[in-house]
Design a protein around this motif. Structure first.
Motif: not given
Length: 230
Positions: A88-89, A109-117, A166-180
């Motif tokens: 499962v995910c 969007m600024n976010y913190r996101s985790a995925v566990v498989i 929780l052995a197989e997991a990933s995380m991504k994060e964005r916490a900055t301003g706009p990139v133009d």
């Protein structure tokens, strides 16, 4: 596996896009899971896939590889059998800001996101089930489980707890301003970020509640009310 061990980099948990947002510190994954309140469980099986919101709790030193993510469900849930037949995910996301750029393409969007498989197991040991269910309650309101009566046999029989490593997991994060693009910056259009945060209101007592707001409930509401935007 230590909580300081890096996140796994299997083919299933290595981002193929936006790798600059990839987080490899397992402690930051645990911090995100501590902040979140709802997980989404994706199950592939039957006539169609389903993604369901579920309550959860984390035991970083739990019995499963990398720690344990506990998921709450009903024994009558149609997805339960399929969740045990294959991997499962599970995802948890916290939205921290809306990023207004100078072009539609660069809005973000600024976010913190985790995925566990992984392959979940049903928690059948009585002591572990009680610990997991208490942890799920305390994840919502820390300290709450100690103030409640024990679950009845009927309640336990109607409830299923899944444990996911929780052995197989990933995380991504964005916490900055706009990139133009430089040309868009030069055009003078406004750009920036709208910070977002979860805010709790004052606890509202049930019509038949007796006494004042318990300290654990009030403390949780206060904590959520003062959580600063990221």
């Amino acid at each position: 596996m230590s909580t300081s061990a890096p996140l796994s980099t299997t083919t299933r948990t290595t981002p193929t896009r936006g790798r600059n947002r990839m987080v490899t510190d397992r402690r930051r994954l645990l911090a995100l899971l501590a902040d979140g309140l709802v997980a989404h469980l994706g199950v592939d099986g039957g006539p169609h896939p389903v993604v369901l919101p579920v309550a959860y709790a984390v035991d970083p030193s739990g019995p499963d590889d990398g720690g344990t993510l506990y998921l709450h469900g009903s024994v009558a849930a149609g997805w339960l059998g399929r969740a045990l037949e294959r991997d499962v995910c599970v995802s948890v996301t916290e939205l921290d800001g809306l990023v207004a750029a100078r072009s539609g393409f660069n809005h973000s969007m600024n976010y913190r996101s985790a995925v566990v498989i992984g392959r979940p197991r049903v928690v059948e040991d009585d002591a572990e089930r009680v610990r997991a269910l208490d942890a799920i309650v305390d994840h919502m309101i820390p300290g709450r489980s100690a103030t409640l009566r024990p679950a009845t046999r009927k309640e336990l029989a109607a409830t299923v707890v899944l444990a996911l490593p929780l052995a197989e997991a990933s995380m991504k994060e964005r916490a900055t301003g706009p990139v133009d693009e430089p040309a868009d910056v030069a055009a003078g259009t406004w750009a920036g970020v709208i910070p977002l945060r979860r805010v709790a209101g004052e606890p509202v007592a049930a019509d038949d509640a007796v006494g004042g707001v318990p300290r654990d409930v009030a403390r949780r509401a206060e904590q959520l009310a003062r959580t600063p935007p990221r």
